[in-house]
Design an enzyme around this catalytic site. Structure first.
Site, short mmCIF file in Angstrom:
data_model
loop_
_atom_site.label_atom_id
_atom_site.label_comp_id
_atom_site.label_asym_id
_atom_site.label_seq_id
_atom_site.Cartn_x
_atom_site.Cartn_y
_atom_site.Cartn_z
N ASP A 260 -11.95 -10.66 -1.04
CA ASP A 260 -13.46 -10.40 -0.26
C ASP A 260 -14.99 -9.15 -0.98
O ASP A 260 -13.80 -7.85 -1.38
CB ASP A 260 -13.90 -10.02 1.44
CG ASP A 260 -12.65 -8.81 1.89
OD1 ASP A 260 -12.43 -7.81 0.78
OD2 ASP A 260 -12.14 -8.73 3.00
N GLU B 291 0.46 -0.89 -0.17
CA GLU B 291 0.18 0.29 0.10
C GLU B 291 1.01 1.23 -0.04
O GLU B 291 0.59 2.54 0.20
CB GLU B 291 -0.85 -0.12 1.12
CG GLU B 291 -2.11 -1.30 1.18
CD GLU B 291 -3.10 -1.16 2.73
OE1 GLU B 291 -3.01 -0.40 2.76
OE2 GLU B 291 -4.22 -1.68 2.06
C1 XIL Z 1 -6.46 -5.98 8.36
C2 XIL Z 1 -6.96 -7.52 9.33
O1 XIL Z 1 -7.89 -8.62 8.25
C3 XIL Z 1 -7.63 -6.79 10.26
O2 XIL Z 1 -7.90 -8.55 11.52
C4 XIL Z 1 -6.34 -6.15 10.98
O3 XIL Z 1 -7.10 -5.11 12.24
C5 XIL Z 1 -6.38 -4.69 10.76
O4 XIL Z 1 -5.85 -5.49 8.76
N1 XIL Z 1 -4.82 -4.79 3.43
C6 XIL Z 1 -4.10 -5.42 4.72
C7 XIL Z 1 -4.24 -6.21 5.56
O5 XIL Z 1 -3.11 -5.17 3.62
O6 XIL Z 1 -3.21 -6.75 6.45
C8 XIL Z 1 -5.31 -5.28 6.50
O7 XIL Z 1 -5.92 -6.39 6.98
C9 XIL Z 1 -6.41 -5.21 5.12
C10 XIL Z 1 -6.27 -4.09 4.21
#
Ligand code: XIL
Length: 298
Positions: free
Chosen positions: A234, A127
């Site tokens: 998702d 990101e």
């Molecule tokens: C999310 C997890 O699913 C959560 O449990 C945590 O609180 C925050 O991070 N992008 C990503 C992931 O690369 O690491 C993130 O995961 C969701 C968005």
């Protein structure tokens, strides 16, 4: 084939899920995990805050449990993630400049070195690009150490684990848009200059629609000479959930260099977006229509 992993394997691909070591002891959960998936990724336990809670003090407990489970069950492991602006430990958040750059390099050396030989693909950088129309980098403490921080991270990761595929991973890159084009230009530049990058991850956290050029976007990255992977899929539950899952699956299968799909959890109740019921199994572990559409498309 009658499971996601076996169906994906028919074309040489994997089908994975995000998981947490604490869930492995839940029998209902583990039954689905071990039956359906042949790849896992740590939802949180390989992130910077989890693995290096104090500077140069490392905790690999959760990650090691996940890797052991994968080995025992013939699953591959995606590593997520070596460097990210979010979920940094507090000590790193308060660093800047060369102190932060050096801490980043040490973190990559220690974490990728610890898991050396056991990771199929590492999300080396997560990101790093900005949302919106700029096509540029996200402002972050890492970005402020200098624009070369991403290539330094990739070169460091290559030396620490020469056998892992090294990926750049991001979201809102589900079609041809300013953000995905900014990433595309970086990957093209890295390939031209010999910066080691092997794959691009498309998180694919989707709402109730999918861009018409989803597949074309994957293909243009593949045409640069990198693998592509769907890394955190998702889809918000709405009337289109099953068809959007099907579209993503068909897009991956249509792109030769799309090597695998990972969903970001198993049951809706496990999801970070649980209010949107975005996964393939309901809270009772029953297969949803989206599950059948993915299985049929694989
Ligand atoms: C999310 C997890 O699913 C959560 O449990 C945590 O609180 C925050 O991070 N992008 C990503 C992931 O690369 O690491 C993130 O995961 C969701 C968005």
């Amino acid at each position: 084939a009658s499971t996601l992993g076996a169906a994906a394997a028919q074309s040489g691909r994997y089908f994975g899920t995000a998981t947490n070591s604490s869930q492995l002891s839940n029998a209902a959960y583990a039954t689905i995990l071990n039956r359906e998936f042949n790849s896992i990724v740590a939802e949180n336990e390989m992130k910077w805050d989890a693995t290096e809670p104090q500077q140069n003090v490392f905790n690999f407990g959760g990650g090691d449990r996940l890797v052991a489970h994968a080995r025992a069950n013939g699953m591959s492991v995606r590593g997520h993630t070596l460097v990210w602006h979010a979920q940094q430990p507090g000590w790193a958040q308060s660093l800047s400049g060369s102190a932060l750059r050096n801490a980043m390099v040490n973190h990559i050396n220690q974490v990728a070195g610890h898991f050396r030989g056991q990771i199929h693909s590492w999300d080396v950088v997560n990101e790093a690009f900005a949302d919106g129309g700029s096509g540029g980098r996200r402002d972050s403490n890492l970005q402020r150490t200098g624009n070369d921080w991403i290539e330094v991270a990739f070169r460091t990761a290559r030396a620490a684990d020469p056998n892992a595929r090294l990926c750049y991973n991001d979201y809102n890159t589900d079609g041809i848009n300013a953000k995905s084009t900014g990433i595309y230009n970086m990957v093209r530049d890295f390939k031209n200059r010999g910066v080691p990058i092997d794959c691009v991850g498309f998180q694919s956290h989707l709402g109730t629609s999918i861009p018409g050029d989803y597949q074309a976007n994957l293909q243009r990255f593949a045409d640069l000479g990198v693998d592509v992977q769907i890394t955190e899929l998702d889809v918000a539950q709405g009337s289109n959930q099953a068809s959007i899952y099907e579209r993503v699956t068909r897009a991956c299968l249509a792109v030769t260099r799309c090597t695998g799909i990972t969903v970001w959890g198993i049951r809706d109740s496990d999801s970070w977006r649980r209010g949107e019921n975005p996964l393939l199994f309901d809270g009772n572990g029953n297969k949803k229509p989206a599950y059948q559409s993915v299985l049929n498309a694989l």
